[in-house]
Motif scaffolding. Structure first.
Motif, PDB file in Angstrom:
ATOM      1  N   ALA A  93      10.228   2.730  -1.900  1.00 65.62           N
ATOM      2  CA  ALA A  93       8.853   2.494  -2.337  1.00 65.62           C
ATOM      3  C   ALA A  93       7.842   3.265  -1.506  1.00 65.62           C
ATOM      4  CB  ALA A  93       8.538   0.995  -2.276  1.00 65.62           C
ATOM      5  N   GLY A  94       8.303   4.214  -0.674  1.00 71.47           N
ATOM      6  CA  GLY A  94       7.386   5.029   0.109  1.00 71.47           C
ATOM      7  C   GLY A  94       6.873   6.213  -0.688  1.00 71.47           C
ATOM      8  N   THR A  95       6.190   7.122   0.009  1.00 77.57           N
ATOM      9  CA  THR A  95       5.633   8.292  -0.662  1.00 77.57           C
ATOM     10  C   THR A  95       6.703   9.341  -0.925  1.00 77.57           C
ATOM     11  OG1 THR A  95       3.494   7.905   0.395  1.00 77.57           O
ATOM     12  CG2 THR A  95       3.883  10.100  -0.525  1.00 77.57           C
ATOM     13  N   ARG A  96       7.458   9.699   0.104  1.00 79.42           N
ATOM     14  CA  ARG A  96       8.469  10.747  -0.032  1.00 79.42           C
ATOM     15  C   ARG A  96       9.899  10.219   0.023  1.00 79.42           C
ATOM     16  NH1 ARG A  96       6.071  15.669   0.031  1.00 79.42           N
ATOM     17  NH2 ARG A  96       3.957  15.777   0.811  1.00 79.42           N
ATOM     18  N   ASN A  97      10.105   9.116   0.700  1.00 77.42           N
ATOM     19  CA  ASN A  97      11.416   8.463   0.709  1.00 77.42           C
ATOM     20  C   ASN A  97      12.545   9.402   1.146  1.00 77.42           C
ATOM     21  OD1 ASN A  97      10.520   5.850  -0.605  1.00 77.42           O
ATOM     22  ND2 ASN A  97       9.983   7.277  -2.213  1.00 77.42           N
ATOM     23  N   HIS A  98      12.341  10.082   2.284  1.00 73.23           N
ATOM     24  CA  HIS A  98      13.355  11.025   2.754  1.00 73.23           C
ATOM     25  C   HIS A  98      14.684  10.338   3.078  1.00 73.23           C
ATOM     26  CE1 HIS A  98       9.973  13.993   4.090  1.00 73.23           C
ATOM     27  NE2 HIS A  98      10.280  14.112   2.820  1.00 73.23           N
ATOM     28  N   PHE A  99      14.616   9.194   3.732  1.00 70.28           N
ATOM     29  CA  PHE A  99      15.845   8.490   4.094  1.00 70.28           C
ATOM     30  C   PHE A  99      16.572   8.028   2.839  1.00 70.28           C
ATOM     31  CE2 PHE A  99      17.891   4.766   6.519  1.00 70.28           C
ATOM     32  CZ  PHE A  99      18.895   5.571   7.001  1.00 70.28           C
ATOM     33  N   ALA A 100      15.829   7.532   1.866  1.00 71.31           N
ATOM     34  CA  ALA A 100      16.436   7.105   0.603  1.00 71.31           C
ATOM     35  C   ALA A 100      17.109   8.281  -0.094  1.00 71.31           C
ATOM     36  CB  ALA A 100      15.369   6.479  -0.304  1.00 71.31           C
ATOM     37  N   ARG A 102       0.818  -1.216   0.000  1.00 73.40           N
ATOM     38  CA  ARG A 102       0.000   0.000   0.000  1.00 73.40           C
ATOM     39  C   ARG A 102       0.855   1.271   0.000  1.00 73.40           C
ATOM     40  NH1 ARG A 102      -1.616  -3.358   3.771  1.00 73.40           N
ATOM     41  NH2 ARG A 102      -0.728  -2.080   5.441  1.00 73.40           N
ATOM     42  N   SER A 103       2.106   1.144   0.344  1.00 81.86           N
ATOM     43  CA  SER A 103       2.962   2.321   0.480  1.00 81.86           C
ATOM     44  C   SER A 103       3.253   2.954  -0.875  1.00 81.86           C
ATOM     45  CB  SER A 103       4.278   1.915   1.157  1.00 81.86           C
ATOM     46  OG  SER A 103       5.045   3.051   1.453  1.00 81.86           O
ATOM     47  N   GLY A 104       3.328   4.305  -0.853  1.00 80.00           N
ATOM     48  CA  GLY A 104       3.696   5.022  -2.068  1.00 80.00           C
ATOM     49  C   GLY A 104       2.710   4.879  -3.198  1.00 80.00           C
ATOM     50  N   GLY A 105       1.446   4.639  -2.870  1.00 76.83           N
ATOM     51  CA  GLY A 105       0.443   4.493  -3.918  1.00 76.83           C
ATOM     52  C   GLY A 105       0.577   3.223  -4.724  1.00 76.83           C
ATOM     53  N   GLY A 106       1.164   2.175  -4.116  1.00 82.93           N
ATOM     54  CA  GLY A 106       1.249   0.890  -4.802  1.00 82.93           C
ATOM     55  C   GLY A 106       2.512   0.686  -5.612  1.00 82.93           C
ATOM     56  N   LYS A 107       3.632   1.288  -5.181  1.00 89.33           N
ATOM     57  CA  LYS A 107       4.881   1.148  -5.938  1.00 89.33           C
ATOM     58  C   LYS A 107       5.403  -0.284  -5.930  1.00 89.33           C
ATOM     59  CE  LYS A 107       6.586   5.875  -5.336  1.00 89.33           C
ATOM     60  NZ  LYS A 107       7.652   6.724  -4.744  1.00 89.33           N
ATOM     61  N   VAL A 108       5.141  -1.030  -4.866  1.00 84.22           N
ATOM     62  CA  VAL A 108       5.637  -2.413  -4.793  1.00 84.22           C
ATOM     63  C   VAL A 108       5.118  -3.217  -5.972  1.00 84.22           C
ATOM     64  CG1 VAL A 108       5.460  -4.564  -3.494  1.00 84.22           C
ATOM     65  CG2 VAL A 108       6.016  -2.436  -2.302  1.00 84.22           C
ATOM     66  N   GLU A 109       3.817  -3.090  -6.247  1.00 85.91           N
ATOM     67  CA  GLU A 109       3.230  -3.826  -7.368  1.00 85.91           C
ATOM     68  C   GLU A 109       3.612  -3.201  -8.695  1.00 85.91           C
ATOM     69  OE1 GLU A 109      -1.192  -5.131  -9.074  1.00 85.91           O
ATOM     70  OE2 GLU A 109      -0.979  -4.258  -7.070  1.00 85.91           O
ATOM     71  N   ARG A 110       3.604  -1.867  -8.765  1.00 88.77           N
ATOM     72  CA  ARG A 110       3.857  -1.181 -10.029  1.00 88.77           C
ATOM     73  C   ARG A 110       5.245  -1.476 -10.572  1.00 88.77           C
ATOM     74  NH1 ARG A 110       2.129   3.294  -8.497  1.00 88.77           N
ATOM     75  NH2 ARG A 110       3.951   4.629  -8.242  1.00 88.77           N
ATOM     76  N   PHE A 111       6.235  -1.596  -9.675  1.00 86.05           N
ATOM     77  CA  PHE A 111       7.602  -1.861 -10.113  1.00 86.05           C
ATOM     78  C   PHE A 111       7.987  -3.337  -9.959  1.00 86.05           C
ATOM     79  CE2 PHE A 111       7.628   2.690  -9.392  1.00 86.05           C
ATOM     80  CZ  PHE A 111       8.405   3.160 -10.441  1.00 86.05           C
ATOM     81  N   VAL A 127      10.803 -12.652   0.849  1.00 86.44           N
ATOM     82  CA  VAL A 127       9.981 -11.450   0.911  1.00 86.44           C
ATOM     83  C   VAL A 127       8.743 -11.693   1.757  1.00 86.44           C
ATOM     84  CG1 VAL A 127       8.681  -9.733  -0.408  1.00 86.44           C
ATOM     85  CG2 VAL A 127      10.773 -10.721  -1.378  1.00 86.44           C
ATOM     86  N   ALA A 128       8.524 -10.813   2.728  1.00 89.43           N
ATOM     87  CA  ALA A 128       7.307 -10.832   3.529  1.00 89.43           C
ATOM     88  C   ALA A 128       6.442  -9.658   3.097  1.00 89.43           C
ATOM     89  CB  ALA A 128       7.637 -10.733   5.011  1.00 89.43           C
ATOM     90  N   VAL A 129       5.228  -9.941   2.663  1.00 87.26           N
ATOM     91  CA  VAL A 129       4.312  -8.901   2.195  1.00 87.26           C
ATOM     92  C   VAL A 129       3.350  -8.555   3.327  1.00 87.26           C
ATOM     93  CG1 VAL A 129       2.600  -8.265   0.462  1.00 87.26           C
ATOM     94  CG2 VAL A 129       4.481  -9.801  -0.148  1.00 87.26           C
ATOM     95  N   LEU A 130       3.309  -7.288   3.696  1.00 89.61           N
ATOM     96  CA  LEU A 130       2.464  -6.851   4.804  1.00 89.61           C
ATOM     97  C   LEU A 130       1.004  -6.812   4.364  1.00 89.61           C
ATOM     98  CD1 LEU A 130       4.568  -3.925   6.326  1.00 89.61           C
ATOM     99  CD2 LEU A 130       4.523  -6.323   7.001  1.00 89.61           C
ATOM    100  N   GLU A 131       0.171  -7.546   5.063  1.00 88.74           N
ATOM    101  CA  GLU A 131      -1.262  -7.559   4.824  1.00 88.74           C
ATOM    102  C   GLU A 131      -1.967  -7.422   6.159  1.00 88.74           C
ATOM    103  OE1 GLU A 131      -2.589  -7.423   1.980  1.00 88.74           O
ATOM    104  OE2 GLU A 131      -1.048  -8.132   0.591  1.00 88.74           O
ATOM    105  N   GLY A 132      -2.857  -6.430   6.283  1.00 90.07           N
ATOM    106  CA  GLY A 132      -3.584  -6.232   7.528  1.00 90.07           C
ATOM    107  C   GLY A 132      -2.672  -5.708   8.626  1.00 90.07           C
TER     108      GLY A 132
END
Length: 447
Positions: free
Chosen positions: A222-229, A148-157, A170-175
């Motif tokens: 893959a976050g919204t703003r990715n400040h640390f990245a 869900r992070s970053g508007g779905g970047k995990v799936e998009r990329f 890979v562990a996918v966070l659900e719930g």
């Protein structure tokens, strides 16, 4: 240890930088040329009234910007319209007088003056950041991904598929998932690298576990703003490139912030800053939520009355406090931008104390030297309040902590594995300080 870092920054050495000295002079020459152009044209054509109208239009636009920041509802949007319409009306009046070329020339000259001034005061590119270390690739990397992070970047990329193809679990966070326990279990199962594709709040939680066990940590933007990245020099446009660290990577040693017993990679916010993060709407629309809560900051004290101690400096009653893992750049007053480095071994402390409209206006305009703003560095900052608990935003995550709240820095606590080939950290954007620029322009020296 504490030191003021903003207004007491050393002036650039004119004797060692003749190019900067001449750029400073160019900034003043072009600024003067812009003003003289307008005055001379007004004098020759008898357009003094038009010049007055132009100055009034600029003043109205600035007032509109202030009203936009400090009010809500209909008045805010009327102010926003004023910001747009005032200069537009001035341009139309100049065009009808066949003087639109003056407006264009003034804008070009002033833009050149600002560009030259910033270049003159620009710091050199950062070449002494965290040292790269050659280490073997991980054998059992474990990556936690939030779809869900970053508007779905995990799936998009296609990050899950690509990471598994490269040998990562890979562990996918659900719930509702306890991310900390997930990371701890991965360590117990033999993981030799922990990584996160998600927001900075999740990054901080897992980074704390990695540091606790001395394991390398991997950031996937893959976050919204990715400040640390951003501050690690990673590619924020294509998070899939971060996976290259699994096969062709190097290690950096960076600092971690500690607030109570919890780590943070970016910052911890209190007062009006924390109120923004605590808002339920913040996750979905950060900009709108910040604008909606900003009038409370500009109007005065909201929430618990804060007290801050950073080294030998004590502050009473700031409306907003930001404690960061290393200081932010000189043009960033809200921790929304970048830090020149994340291995300096100090906390950055920003405190906003607004006593009236003039100070609030200075802060709203982003002036680093505004009286409302205190800028410090320290290895420890303690935030207390007149209430037993205080809301805090930790890397964008809303929590409530008992007072007093103690923040410290852990120098070099985190091993970060990054791709060998990455965009890198750009030099910081300098604050345009006309007093420093004047000293530089007037300094003696050959060249």
């Amino acid at each position: 240890m504490v030191e003021v870092t903003a207004t007491d920054a050393p002036m650039l050495s004119a004797s060692s930088r003749p190019a900067q000295r001449w750029l400073a002079r160019l900034a003043f020459v072009t600024a003067a040329a812009a003003v003289l152009l307008v005055l001379s044209v007004a004098g020759v054509t008898g357009s003094i009234n038009l010049l007055v109208v132009g100055a009034a239009g600029m003043a109205m636009a600035l007032a509109g910007a202030w009203w936009f920041l400090s009010h809500r509802g209909v008045l805010r949007w009327l102010a926003g319209a004023l910001v747009i319409l005032a200069p537009l009306v001035v341009a139309i009046l100049f065009a009808r007088a066949r003087l639109i070329w003056v407006v264009v020339a003034f804008a070009l000259l002033w833009t050149a003056a600002l560009a030259a001034g910033r270049r003159a005061l620009a710091a050199p590119a950062i070449t002494d950041g965290p040292a790269e270390r050659e280490t073997p690739p991980p054998r059992r990397p474990y990556l936690i991904m939030n779809p869900r992070s970053g508007g779905g970047k995990v799936e998009r990329f296609q990050l899950i598929e690509k990471a598994r193809e490269m040998g990562a679990e890979v562990a996918v966070l659900e719930g509702e998932v306890d991310v900390v326990e997930l990371a701890r279990q991965a360590v117990r199962d033999g993981a030799d690298l922990l990584g996160v594709a998600g927001g900075d709040g999740t990054q901080a939680l897992v980074a704390g576990i990695a540091a606790e066990h001395g394991l390398p940590f991997m950031v996937i933007s893959a976050g919204t703003r990715n400040h640390f990245a951003l501050d690690l020099g990673l590619d924020r446009q294509n998070p899939a490139t971060c996976l290259d660290a699994l096969t062709d990577g190097v290690e950096l040693r960076v600092d971690l912030g500690l607030i109570g017993d919890r780590t943070f990679v970016n910052n911890a916010s209190f007062g009006a800053y924390a109120a923004v993060v605590q808002s339920p709407a913040y996750r979905d629309d950060k900009t709108r939520t910040t604008l909606d809560l900003l009038p409370d900051l500009l109007a005065g004290q909201q929430g618990p009355r804060l007290r801050v101690r950073a080294g030998d400096v004590e502050l009473s009653g700031p409306q907003a406090v930001l404690v960061s893992n290393n200081p932010y750049g000189s043009d960033d007053l809200a921790g929304l931008g970048r830090r020149p480095r994340v291995d300096g071994g100090v906390l950055g402390v920003l405190a906003v104390t607004v006593h009236g409209a003039i100070e609030a206006a200075g802060f709203a305009q982003g002036l680093r030297r505004a009286k409302a703003l205190t800028v410090l560095t320290a290895d420890e900052a303690v935030v207390d309040a007149d209430e037993p608990t205080v809301p805090v935003g930790i890397d964008g995550e809303a929590v409530t902590l008992p007072t007093p709240v103690r923040c410290t820095i852990r120098p070099g606590a985190l091993r970060v594995r990054v791709p060998r080939h990455r965009p890198g950290v750009p030099p910081p954007r300098p604050e345009l300080d006309w007093a420093r620029l004047r000293r530089l322009a007037l300094s003696a020296g050959g060249g």
